[in-house]
Scaffold this active site. Sequence first.
Site, short mmCIF file in Angstrom:
data_model
loop_
_atom_site.label_atom_id
_atom_site.label_comp_id
_atom_site.label_asym_id
_atom_site.label_seq_id
_atom_site.Cartn_x
_atom_site.Cartn_y
_atom_site.Cartn_z
N GLN A 117 58.83 -9.71 27.64
CA GLN A 117 59.98 -9.95 26.74
C GLN A 117 61.23 -10.21 27.57
OE1 GLN A 117 59.23 -5.99 24.81
NE2 GLN A 117 59.61 -7.13 22.93
N HIS A 135 60.50 -14.77 25.59
CA HIS A 135 61.88 -15.08 25.20
C HIS A 135 62.56 -16.06 26.16
CE1 HIS A 135 61.85 -10.97 22.94
NE2 HIS A 135 61.15 -11.90 22.33
N CYS A 168 77.12 -30.71 29.11
CA CYS A 168 76.05 -31.51 29.70
C CYS A 168 76.66 -32.64 30.53
CB CYS A 168 75.18 -32.08 28.60
SG CYS A 168 73.89 -33.20 29.18
N ILE A 252 59.75 4.44 34.95
CA ILE A 252 58.71 3.43 35.18
C ILE A 252 58.55 3.04 36.66
CG2 ILE A 252 58.14 1.02 34.64
CD1 ILE A 252 59.20 1.72 31.76
ZN ZN Z 1 73.07 -33.73 27.05
#
Ligand code: ZN
Length: 262
Positions: A117, A135, A168, A252
Amino acid sequence: MAQPGPTQEPGDQDRAGDQGRAGALIRGAGRITALTGAGISTGSGIPDFRGPDGLWTRDPSAERISTLEWYLADEDVRRAAWRYRAESPVWNAAPNPAHQALARLEHQGRLRAVITQNTDGLHQAAGTRTVIELHGNVRTWRCEDCGATGPMTQALARVRAGDPDPRCSRCGGVIRATTILFGENLDPDVLDAAYAAAEDCDLLLVVGTSLTVMPAAGLVSVAGSAGARIVIVNGGPTPYDRRADAVVRGPIPQVLPALIGE
Ligand code: ZN
């Protein structure tokens, strides 16, 4: 992505002899699938979002930065998300002995896959090759508009250089991490691989997940129905403790390597 899981069964607690039984089951298994959650990485300094010290527990509004609708609609949410990501402990985290113990199992040819996960990449950093990331992961960004992708380190370098909401470079669209946000479905191919790995193992080794979120919770039933033994190693109780063949509680990074051995 978050759906309520089964409710806690009353009376779950440590059971006498489970530590020895868990070790014997692990040593005797030849085809182990591990299912891991946030609890395996808290020992590497990565907080559990939902745990007592988690981000969402301390600041419930932080959940917005992980919700697709908010992220796409609100530049302030994106700026907060990028600030949070740039400061994340993930970038300096190293695998701990629990990640390393699972990598050792794979090296021995006894680990079929790790289903996780987590999005932190620490299983891969420990050397595990077959990692099914339910995920997604934080190492890559993707453009929401044109689908372009690139390394997250590149986007974070732009954030640290003063761009609060990097876009972007190809189309100017909104970019985001390749993690699954609230409001998004899991990748069906990843889900298929996870179910296949749960169905085809002789031991499901559950580590550091409270098993309250689907599909992780459902994978235990799938493995159990297919005849696998179930061992749960977690800091607290899970709704599946009674169905498990052994339940071990404790820190753990210490407990798991001790169970797995050399
Ligand atoms: Zn783009």
